[in-house]
Motif scaffolding. Sequence first.
Motif, PDB file in Angstrom:
ATOM      1  N   HIS A 284       5.915  -3.798   8.260  1.00 43.78           N
ATOM      2  CA  HIS A 284       4.465  -3.913   8.516  1.00 43.78           C
ATOM      3  C   HIS A 284       3.703  -2.673   8.051  1.00 43.78           C
ATOM      4  O   HIS A 284       2.499  -2.711   7.875  1.00 43.78           O
ATOM      5  CB  HIS A 284       4.198  -4.179   9.998  1.00 43.78           C
ATOM      6  CG  HIS A 284       4.601  -3.036  10.884  1.00 43.78           C
ATOM      7  ND1 HIS A 284       5.897  -2.862  11.327  1.00 43.78           N
ATOM      8  CD2 HIS A 284       3.895  -2.002  11.376  1.00 43.78           C
ATOM      9  CE1 HIS A 284       5.947  -1.766  12.062  1.00 43.78           C
ATOM     10  NE2 HIS A 284       4.753  -1.223  12.114  1.00 43.78           N
ATOM     11  N   LYS A 285       4.415  -1.556   7.856  1.00 44.31           N
ATOM     12  CA  LYS A 285       3.748  -0.322   7.422  1.00 44.31           C
ATOM     13  C   LYS A 285       3.484  -0.305   5.917  1.00 44.31           C
ATOM     14  O   LYS A 285       2.876   0.635   5.410  1.00 44.31           O
ATOM     15  CB  LYS A 285       4.622   0.900   7.734  1.00 44.31           C
ATOM     16  CG  LYS A 285       4.868   1.081   9.205  1.00 44.31           C
ATOM     17  CD  LYS A 285       5.772   2.288   9.431  1.00 44.31           C
ATOM     18  CE  LYS A 285       6.006   2.443  10.924  1.00 44.31           C
ATOM     19  NZ  LYS A 285       6.061   3.773  11.395  1.00 44.31           N
ATOM     20  N   TYR A 286       3.980  -1.309   5.218  1.00 46.79           N
ATOM     21  CA  TYR A 286       3.889  -1.301   3.754  1.00 46.79           C
ATOM     22  C   TYR A 286       2.756  -2.159   3.205  1.00 46.79           C
ATOM     23  O   TYR A 286       2.624  -2.320   1.997  1.00 46.79           O
ATOM     24  CB  TYR A 286       5.234  -1.703   3.141  1.00 46.79           C
ATOM     25  CG  TYR A 286       6.249  -0.596   3.288  1.00 46.79           C
ATOM     26  CD1 TYR A 286       6.477   0.313   2.258  1.00 46.79           C
ATOM     27  CD2 TYR A 286       6.944  -0.414   4.493  1.00 46.79           C
ATOM     28  CE1 TYR A 286       7.379   1.354   2.403  1.00 46.79           C
ATOM     29  CE2 TYR A 286       7.842   0.623   4.660  1.00 46.79           C
ATOM     30  CZ  TYR A 286       8.050   1.505   3.617  1.00 46.79           C
ATOM     31  OH  TYR A 286       8.938   2.538   3.762  1.00 46.79           O
ATOM     32  N   TYR A 287       1.950  -2.748   4.086  1.00 48.59           N
ATOM     33  CA  TYR A 287       0.775  -3.492   3.603  1.00 48.59           C
ATOM     34  C   TYR A 287      -0.316  -3.418   4.662  1.00 48.59           C
ATOM     35  O   TYR A 287      -0.037  -3.377   5.857  1.00 48.59           O
ATOM     36  CB  TYR A 287       1.131  -4.951   3.279  1.00 48.59           C
ATOM     37  CG  TYR A 287       1.463  -5.809   4.472  1.00 48.59           C
ATOM     38  CD1 TYR A 287       2.705  -5.742   5.079  1.00 48.59           C
ATOM     39  CD2 TYR A 287       0.524  -6.699   4.990  1.00 48.59           C
ATOM     40  CE1 TYR A 287       3.007  -6.518   6.176  1.00 48.59           C
ATOM     41  CE2 TYR A 287       0.827  -7.490   6.088  1.00 48.59           C
ATOM     42  CZ  TYR A 287       2.066  -7.393   6.676  1.00 48.59           C
ATOM     43  OH  TYR A 287       2.362  -8.153   7.771  1.00 48.59           O
ATOM     44  N   ASP A 288      -1.560  -3.338   4.196  1.00 45.78           N
ATOM     45  CA  ASP A 288      -2.650  -3.376   5.183  1.00 45.78           C
ATOM     46  C   ASP A 288      -3.774  -4.321   4.786  1.00 45.78           C
ATOM     47  O   ASP A 288      -4.779  -4.403   5.481  1.00 45.78           O
ATOM     48  CB  ASP A 288      -3.182  -1.967   5.498  1.00 45.78           C
ATOM     49  CG  ASP A 288      -3.583  -1.200   4.274  1.00 45.78           C
ATOM     50  OD1 ASP A 288      -3.736  -1.829   3.219  1.00 45.78           O
ATOM     51  OD2 ASP A 288      -3.748   0.037   4.375  1.00 45.78           O
ATOM     52  N   GLU A 289      -3.588  -5.044   3.667  1.00 45.19           N
ATOM     53  CA  GLU A 289      -4.594  -6.036   3.298  1.00 45.19           C
ATOM     54  C   GLU A 289      -3.922  -7.373   3.013  1.00 45.19           C
ATOM     55  O   GLU A 289      -2.816  -7.413   2.462  1.00 45.19           O
ATOM     56  CB  GLU A 289      -5.360  -5.584   2.050  1.00 45.19           C
ATOM     57  CG  GLU A 289      -6.340  -4.458   2.318  1.00 45.19           C
ATOM     58  CD  GLU A 289      -7.110  -4.104   1.052  1.00 45.19           C
ATOM     59  OE1 GLU A 289      -8.330  -4.272   1.037  1.00 45.19           O
ATOM     60  OE2 GLU A 289      -6.463  -3.661   0.084  1.00 45.19           O
TER      61      GLU A 289
ATOM     62  N   SER B  58      -8.864  -6.634   5.680  1.00 38.61           N
ATOM     63  CA  SER B  58      -7.971  -5.725   6.386  1.00 38.61           C
ATOM     64  C   SER B  58      -7.128  -6.499   7.397  1.00 38.61           C
ATOM     65  O   SER B  58      -7.638  -7.359   8.117  1.00 38.61           O
ATOM     66  CB  SER B  58      -8.801  -4.669   7.113  1.00 38.61           C
ATOM     67  OG  SER B  58      -7.973  -4.014   8.049  1.00 38.61           O
ATOM     68  N   LYS B  59      -5.857  -6.183   7.462  1.00 41.76           N
ATOM     69  CA  LYS B  59      -4.991  -6.888   8.421  1.00 41.76           C
ATOM     70  C   LYS B  59      -5.332  -6.502   9.856  1.00 41.76           C
ATOM     71  O   LYS B  59      -4.977  -7.215  10.797  1.00 41.76           O
ATOM     72  CB  LYS B  59      -3.534  -6.688   8.044  1.00 41.76           C
ATOM     73  CG  LYS B  59      -2.782  -5.671   8.786  1.00 41.76           C
ATOM     74  CD  LYS B  59      -1.340  -5.620   8.362  1.00 41.76           C
ATOM     75  CE  LYS B  59      -0.761  -4.342   8.916  1.00 41.76           C
ATOM     76  NZ  LYS B  59       0.536  -3.961   8.442  1.00 41.76           N
ATOM     77  N   GLU B  60      -6.056  -5.387  10.014  1.00 43.30           N
ATOM     78  CA  GLU B  60      -6.504  -4.974  11.358  1.00 43.30           C
ATOM     79  C   GLU B  60      -7.395  -6.045  12.003  1.00 43.30           C
ATOM     80  O   GLU B  60      -7.500  -6.123  13.223  1.00 43.30           O
ATOM     81  CB  GLU B  60      -7.296  -3.657  11.283  1.00 43.30           C
ATOM     82  CG  GLU B  60      -6.525  -2.484  10.684  1.00 43.30           C
ATOM     83  CD  GLU B  60      -5.199  -2.240  11.387  1.00 43.30           C
ATOM     84  OE1 GLU B  60      -5.189  -2.291  12.635  1.00 43.30           O
ATOM     85  OE2 GLU B  60      -4.182  -2.022  10.696  1.00 43.30           O
TER      86      GLU B  60
ATOM     87  N   ASN C 140       0.818  -1.230   0.000  1.00 47.65           N
ATOM     88  CA  ASN C 140       0.000   0.000   0.000  1.00 47.65           C
ATOM     89  C   ASN C 140       0.851   1.279   0.000  1.00 47.65           C
ATOM     90  O   ASN C 140       0.328   2.371   0.170  1.00 47.65           O
ATOM     91  CB  ASN C 140      -0.948   0.013   1.209  1.00 47.65           C
ATOM     92  CG  ASN C 140      -0.189   0.120   2.519  1.00 47.65           C
ATOM     93  OD1 ASN C 140       1.031  -0.014   2.542  1.00 47.65           O
ATOM     94  ND2 ASN C 140      -0.888   0.363   3.600  1.00 47.65           N
ATOM     95  N   LYS C 141       2.172   1.106  -0.158  1.00 45.30           N
ATOM     96  CA  LYS C 141       3.047   2.267  -0.067  1.00 45.30           C
ATOM     97  C   LYS C 141       4.312   1.965  -0.862  1.00 45.30           C
ATOM     98  O   LYS C 141       4.817   0.834  -0.806  1.00 45.30           O
ATOM     99  CB  LYS C 141       3.410   2.477   1.411  1.00 45.30           C
ATOM    100  CG  LYS C 141       4.032   3.795   1.723  1.00 45.30           C
ATOM    101  CD  LYS C 141       3.815   4.176   3.184  1.00 45.30           C
ATOM    102  CE  LYS C 141       4.873   3.541   4.064  1.00 45.30           C
ATOM    103  NZ  LYS C 141       4.931   4.154   5.394  1.00 45.30           N
TER     104      LYS C 141
END
Length: 203
Positions: free
Chosen positions: A74-79, A119-121, A62-63
């Motif tokens: 971990h900041k580079y993907y959220d799905e 979502s990884k959340e 995502n970035k």
Amino acid sequence: MKIICIGQNYKEHIKELNNKPTEDPVVFLKPDTAILLKKQPFFIPDFSNDVHHEIELIIKINKIGKHIQPQFAHKYYDEISVGIDFTARDVQKKLRDKGLPWECSKSFDGAAVIGKWISKEKIKDLNALSFSLKKNDKIVQQGNTADMLHSIDTIIAYISTYFTLKIGDIIFTGTPSGVSAVKTNDKLVGFLEEEELLNIKVK
Ligand code: MG
């Protein structure tokens, strides 16, 4: 976009193919033409009599990033989702035996099945996440990210040493054991924990 795949990331799968573990992750690419279009069946290509299913955990970048440190990965993907890395095992074996690249066995049209993204959340622990594949209503592959030889964060760090990661790129993180050939009329259903994210027919 590009699809970056990791091979030989689970011990039991390395064993079933009679391979030796490698120190660094095994990396190969699939072009965007390999993506199986939504709601389409997978057609076994004429050039193979031994196309295997490989269920894998997949992540979506995502970035944009290059030289990403593992602690920031971990900041580079959220799905995340599950996907199938279809592999013409007979073709791959021929190429491997000659020490040649694998693309013709893994990157052909339809060889990348992408499940529904979540979502990884929603995930409690990304490092203890189970996924599985049912073939004709029977579980044939079961994996857990805890058994990965190279973790998701390590994979992102490693591949970003060589390739700039861009928004929308997809990473296939390797298959657990249980791979086998698909046949016409097989039904393949992929799960992340208990949730069905992928469902295709083989033609
Ligand atoms: Mg694979």
